[in-house]
Design a protein around this motif. Structure first.
Motif, PDB file in Angstrom:
ATOM      1  N   ASP A   1       0.847  -1.186   0.000  1.00 21.84           N
ATOM      2  CA  ASP A   1       0.000   0.000   0.000  1.00 21.84           C
ATOM      3  C   ASP A   1       0.883   1.237   0.000  1.00 21.84           C
ATOM      4  OD1 ASP A   1      -2.888  -0.866   0.362  1.00 21.84           O
ATOM      5  OD2 ASP A   1      -1.939  -1.959   1.984  1.00 21.84           O
ATOM      6  N   ALA A   2       0.559   2.199  -0.852  1.00 24.91           N
ATOM      7  CA  ALA A   2       1.225   3.499  -0.832  1.00 24.91           C
ATOM      8  C   ALA A   2       0.277   4.494  -0.184  1.00 24.91           C
ATOM      9  CB  ALA A   2       1.584   3.938  -2.243  1.00 24.91           C
ATOM     10  N   ILE A   3       0.755   5.221   0.818  1.00 28.36           N
ATOM     11  CA  ILE A   3      -0.068   6.166   1.577  1.00 28.36           C
ATOM     12  C   ILE A   3       0.676   7.486   1.690  1.00 28.36           C
ATOM     13  CG2 ILE A   3      -1.268   6.604   3.756  1.00 28.36           C
ATOM     14  CD1 ILE A   3      -1.344   3.583   4.217  1.00 28.36           C
ATOM     15  N   ARG A   4      -0.005   8.591   1.446  1.00 27.18           N
ATOM     16  CA  ARG A   4       0.592   9.920   1.515  1.00 27.18           C
ATOM     17  C   ARG A   4       1.168  10.203   2.904  1.00 27.18           C
ATOM     18  NH1 ARG A   4       1.245  11.265  -3.699  1.00 27.18           N
ATOM     19  NH2 ARG A   4      -0.644  10.786  -4.848  1.00 27.18           N
ATOM     20  N   ASP A   5       2.327  10.852   2.906  1.00 28.56           N
ATOM     21  CA  ASP A   5       2.990  11.172   4.175  1.00 28.56           C
ATOM     22  C   ASP A   5       2.236  12.232   4.964  1.00 28.56           C
ATOM     23  OD1 ASP A   5       4.984   9.342   3.609  1.00 28.56           O
ATOM     24  OD2 ASP A   5       6.288  10.826   2.657  1.00 28.56           O
ATOM     25  N   ARG A   6       1.355  12.975   4.298  1.00 28.21           N
ATOM     26  CA  ARG A   6       0.606  14.005   5.019  1.00 28.21           C
ATOM     27  C   ARG A   6      -0.433  13.404   5.972  1.00 28.21           C
ATOM     28  NH1 ARG A   6      -4.127  16.368   2.875  1.00 28.21           N
ATOM     29  NH2 ARG A   6      -5.271  14.960   1.488  1.00 28.21           N
ATOM     30  N   ILE A   7      -0.678  12.107   5.830  1.00 27.45           N
ATOM     31  CA  ILE A   7      -1.595  11.427   6.748  1.00 27.45           C
ATOM     32  C   ILE A   7      -0.779  10.948   7.943  1.00 27.45           C
ATOM     33  CG2 ILE A   7      -3.265   9.558   7.009  1.00 27.45           C
ATOM     34  CD1 ILE A   7      -3.526   9.692   3.884  1.00 27.45           C
ATOM     35  N   LYS A   8      -1.012  11.523   9.072  1.00 28.79           N
ATOM     36  CA  LYS A   8      -0.202  11.272  10.263  1.00 28.79           C
ATOM     37  C   LYS A   8      -0.877  10.242  11.172  1.00 28.79           C
ATOM     38  CE  LYS A   8       2.536  14.502   8.793  1.00 28.79           C
ATOM     39  NZ  LYS A   8       3.820  14.145   8.130  1.00 28.79           N
ATOM     40  N   GLY A   9      -0.031   9.420  11.793  1.00 29.65           N
ATOM     41  CA  GLY A   9      -0.537   8.427  12.741  1.00 29.65           C
ATOM     42  C   GLY A   9      -0.665   7.036  12.169  1.00 29.65           C
ATOM     43  N   ILE A  10      -0.171   6.818  10.933  1.00 28.17           N
ATOM     44  CA  ILE A  10      -0.241   5.488  10.325  1.00 28.17           C
ATOM     45  C   ILE A  10       0.570   4.490  11.150  1.00 28.17           C
ATOM     46  CG2 ILE A  10       0.391   4.112   8.301  1.00 28.17           C
ATOM     47  CD1 ILE A  10      -1.965   5.884   7.720  1.00 28.17           C
ATOM     48  N   ASN A  11      -0.058   3.403  11.510  1.00 29.22           N
ATOM     49  CA  ASN A  11       0.613   2.310  12.224  1.00 29.22           C
ATOM     50  C   ASN A  11       0.342   1.042  11.420  1.00 29.22           C
ATOM     51  OD1 ASN A  11       1.828   0.571  14.027  1.00 29.22           O
ATOM     52  ND2 ASN A  11       0.229   0.746  15.584  1.00 29.22           N
ATOM     53  N   TYR A  12       1.070   0.905  10.323  1.00 31.02           N
ATOM     54  CA  TYR A  12       0.778  -0.149   9.351  1.00 31.02           C
ATOM     55  C   TYR A  12       1.132  -1.517   9.920  1.00 31.02           C
ATOM     56  CZ  TYR A  12       0.105  -2.186   4.725  1.00 31.02           C
ATOM     57  OH  TYR A  12      -0.376  -2.915   3.668  1.00 31.02           O
ATOM     58  N   THR A  13       0.207  -2.470   9.753  1.00 34.37           N
ATOM     59  CA  THR A  13       0.474  -3.836  10.192  1.00 34.37           C
ATOM     60  C   THR A  13       0.096  -4.800   9.069  1.00 34.37           C
ATOM     61  OG1 THR A  13      -1.727  -4.363  11.099  1.00 34.37           O
ATOM     62  CG2 THR A  13      -0.218  -3.161  12.525  1.00 34.37           C
ATOM     63  N   GLU A  14       0.752  -5.951   9.038  1.00 36.39           N
ATOM     64  CA  GLU A  14       0.422  -6.981   8.054  1.00 36.39           C
ATOM     65  C   GLU A  14      -0.989  -7.511   8.276  1.00 36.39           C
ATOM     66  OE1 GLU A  14       3.269 -10.074   7.764  1.00 36.39           O
ATOM     67  OE2 GLU A  14       4.950  -8.752   7.288  1.00 36.39           O
ATOM     68  N   LEU A  15      -1.442  -7.451   9.510  1.00 37.16           N
ATOM     69  CA  LEU A  15      -2.767  -7.982   9.849  1.00 37.16           C
ATOM     70  C   LEU A  15      -3.887  -7.093   9.325  1.00 37.16           C
ATOM     71  CD1 LEU A  15      -4.464 -10.077  11.438  1.00 37.16           C
ATOM     72  CD2 LEU A  15      -4.259  -8.568  13.430  1.00 37.16           C
ATOM     73  N   SER A  16      -3.719  -5.768   9.441  1.00 38.72           N
ATOM     74  CA  SER A  16      -4.855  -4.869   9.194  1.00 38.72           C
ATOM     75  C   SER A  16      -4.574  -3.709   8.258  1.00 38.72           C
ATOM     76  CB  SER A  16      -5.353  -4.314  10.540  1.00 38.72           C
ATOM     77  OG  SER A  16      -5.664  -5.346  11.430  1.00 38.72           O
ATOM     78  N   GLY A  17      -3.351  -3.573   7.745  1.00 36.88           N
ATOM     79  CA  GLY A  17      -3.065  -2.497   6.820  1.00 36.88           C
ATOM     80  C   GLY A  17      -2.836  -1.162   7.506  1.00 36.88           C
ATOM     81  N   GLY A  18      -3.114  -0.074   6.782  1.00 37.54           N
ATOM     82  CA  GLY A  18      -2.760   1.250   7.261  1.00 37.54           C
ATOM     83  C   GLY A  18      -3.883   2.065   7.861  1.00 37.54           C
ATOM     84  N   PHE A  19      -5.144   1.656   7.671  1.00 37.06           N
ATOM     85  CA  PHE A  19      -6.247   2.500   8.119  1.00 37.06           C
ATOM     86  C   PHE A  19      -7.102   1.857   9.207  1.00 37.06           C
ATOM     87  CE2 PHE A  19      -5.592   4.163   3.700  1.00 37.06           C
ATOM     88  CZ  PHE A  19      -5.125   5.415   4.084  1.00 37.06           C
ATOM     89  N   TRP A  20      -6.576   0.841   9.871  1.00 29.61           N
ATOM     90  CA  TRP A  20      -7.347   0.193  10.923  1.00 29.61           C
ATOM     91  C   TRP A  20      -7.638   1.162  12.079  1.00 29.61           C
ATOM     92  CZ3 TRP A  20      -5.450  -0.121  15.871  1.00 29.61           C
ATOM     93  CH2 TRP A  20      -4.071   0.096  16.037  1.00 29.61           C
TER      94      TRP A  20
END
Length: 591
Positions: free
Chosen positions: A563-582
């Motif tokens: 997944d590519a996610i813009r850096d302007r979105i703060k607080g991303i805690n990416y996991t293999e289980l749930s991705g970036g927007f859990w």
């Protein structure tokens, strides 16, 4: 006479007006821009098919934004945590769960959310035999297929109970979205002139969005068919931050319909999308542009989803006595040697290297490799390495033969030719179909490809039964395999390869269940009724061995997810289980 200053002001105003009109025109022709504060723009390859959650059969929907359940899964650990629930208690035998709701919950229209809504959601919708929903499949318990009982204890507590032990009970009893009784109960309790529940036509995509009521982070603000859904922050959402501010922080979500993956890429590169799920061919290009494009590419590991070819082995007839599948083709599809020959005849290694750029591995099981219940080839899972000669020997041993042109014929001289359905606009699927066509062409088999829009494709598979084969996949694989029981139950709504009679439809004649289908069903039931994890793994392992032997689904490739996610979105805690927007509720946008 016009004063020069007045004339200059006139032209300045005219220029401003022209600029405003031009901006309006361009914005109407392009995806909604993401370049202002507190708006997140994401893409979807398919429009919404309904706004009625239990009736939805599409993998693409906004329900995750507009509904919560009683309990949720932590995006990092996978552990269950309270959502609408405050707490829960499980009896010693595991057959009774009492869930206590949070106080002062509200729906997105400001109405109170109560225990009565919970009881209504389960007893009158999810467990209602008159409502065709696959959720009943995963809630059935034991060989009897008994459903849980749900009853109100008091104004904050609800009790779920089962007649027999059920290992995934808490996850499923608490995990389904709670639905609002006040706008829905009349439609569930009344029928139309044909005796069908009015609920079955409730909240279609033609419904004014102000009538759609939810309890999640967002509510629907506007809907433009085949273009976009704009979601706005739900002012009555239950989550607050440590300072008591209402969550989420992001005010709007734009759910942009972009069917073609190439167009998704163009929109992401131009800055009009805030995230994109990468297909393999995108990776080298987007990785090079990562710093300049101000985004981060996250590796989610092996996808929990599956991709496969499925043959229609249904031997039943419709109410007019016509077979769903041409009897000549049905004999091929119901021949295990034929299905195994197809499996040996597809070059998954080439597919992995050429289509997925080596970012994946061949797939042979419906259970994700990341699940503790996955059976590996080393543990006994049968695999099908590319072996066209072995494929031909299997076909010959099953009575097939070749003519002088190298075309495959059955024992009666019929050319082996069938139609393979797939969804349009997904480049990877189109490339897979091309390779499958080429590989099976080497076995003398002719394939006619038919690409349909996603919603048309889903309706064709789920409602008509008159198809030969399809190239598709299932999403949503997780730690708990019982979530796939609606696929492996012989009566399940996703048992597509041999779909039985479903509630409310016309009678079908001559439907038969194979012994191996029933055995898989039985093993899933057994695995759901023991609490010992080792014993559950043993049952799911046996089911995977039967699936690999009988091949109701011929699995393709298990790619890595990026997944590519813009850096302007703060607080991303990416996991293999749930991705970036859990944890979307706590994300912020900062320019």
């Amino acid at each position: 006479m016009i004063n020069l200053n007045t004339q200059e002001n006139y032209y300045r105003k005219l220029a401003i007006l022209f600029t405003v009109i031009l901006i309006f025109f361009l914005s109407a022709c392009r995806p909604a821009p993401s370049n202002y504060q507190s708006r997140l723009v994401v893409s979807t390859p398919s429009d919404a098919s309904t706004f009625n959650y239990p009736l939805n059969q599409s993998a693409y929907s906004v329900f995750g934004y507009i509904y919560d359940g009683l309990i949720i899964e932590n995006g990092v650990t996978g552990e269950l945590e309270p959502a609408l629930a405050e707490s829960w208690e499980v009896s010693e035998d595991g057959q009774t769960i009492v869930i206590t709701l949070k106080e002062n919950l509200k729906w997105s229209d400001g109405e109170p959310l109560t225990v009565d809504d919970v009881v209504f959601s389960y007893n009158e919708i999810y467990l209602n035999d008159k409502i065709p929903s696959s959720f009943k499949d995963i809630l059935r318990v034991g060989q009897s297929g008994a459903l849980p009982t749900v009853k109100k204890v008091d104004n904050l507590r609800v009790e779920f109970s089962t007649p027999e032990p059920f290992a995934p009970f808490l996850r499923y009893a608490g995990g389904l979205p709670i639905l609002p009784a006040h706008p829905l109960k009349e439609s569930v309790r009344t029928t139309n002139s044909e005796g069908e529940l009015n609920y079955l036509t409730k909240w279609g995509t033609d419904t004014p969005v102000t009538e759609i009521v939810g309890n999640g982070m967002y509510r629907i603000k506007s809907y433009t068919p085949n273009q976009r859904i704009i979601l706005e922050k739900n002012p009555f959402y239950w989550r607050k931050d440590d300072e008591g501010n209402n969550l989420p922080y992001i005010e709007n979500i734009v759910w942009q319909v972009i069917e073609n993956t190439d167009n998704q890429l163009l929109n992401f590169r131009s800055g009009e999308l805030d995230s994109i799920r990468l297909v393999a061919e995108m990776y080298p290009l987007l990785k090079r542009e990562e710093q300049r494009g101000k985004y981060t590419i996250y590796n989610g590991g092996p996808t929990p989803a599956s991709s496969f070819i499925c043959f229609n082995i249904n031997e039943a007839k419709n109410s007019q006595g016509k077979p769903f599948v041409d009897p000549i083709k049905s004999r091929w599809f119901n021949n295990k040697a034929f299905r195994q020959a197809i499996a040996y005849g597809i070059n998954r290694e080439a597919m992995t290297n050429n289509i997925y750029r080596g970012l994946g591995a061949p797939q042979y099981s419906p259970i994700p490799v990341t699940s503790p219940f996955y059976l590996s080839p080393e543990e006994g899972l049968k695999i099908y390495n590319y072996d066209p000669e072995k494929a031909k020997k299997l076909l010959l041993s099953a009575g097939f033969k070749y003519n002088q042109n190298g075309e495959l014929l059955d024992s009666e001289g019929n050319k082996v030719e069938f139609t393979l359905l797939s969804s349009a606009g997904r480049k990877v699927r189109e490339q897979m179909a091309t390779q499958i066509n080429q590989d099976l062409g080497k076995l003398g088999i002719k394939i006619n490809m038919q690409f349909l829009s996603f919603n048309t494709y889903v309706r064709k598979l789920s409602l008509s039964r008159d198809w030969d084969a399809y190239l598709g996949g299932f999403t949503g694989g997780s730690i708990e395999p019982h979530g796939g029981y609606n696929i492996w139950s012989v009566n399940g709504r996703l048992h597509t390869f041999n779909q039985g009679p479903q509630p409310g439809e016309e009678k079908i004649e001559g439907w038969k269940v194979n012994d191996w289908e029933q055995e898989i069903d039985d093993l899933y039931i057994k695995a759901s009724q023991v609490l010992d994890e080792d014993k559950r793994k043993e049952f799911y392992g046996q089911a995977q061995q039967i699936i690999a032997e009988e091949l109701p689904f011929i699995y393709m490739v298990n790619p890595l997810e990026f997944d590519a996610i813009r850096d302007r979105i703060k607080g991303i805690n990416y996991t293999e289980l749930s991705g970036g927007f859990w944890n979307l509720y706590e994300l912020k946008i900062s320019d």
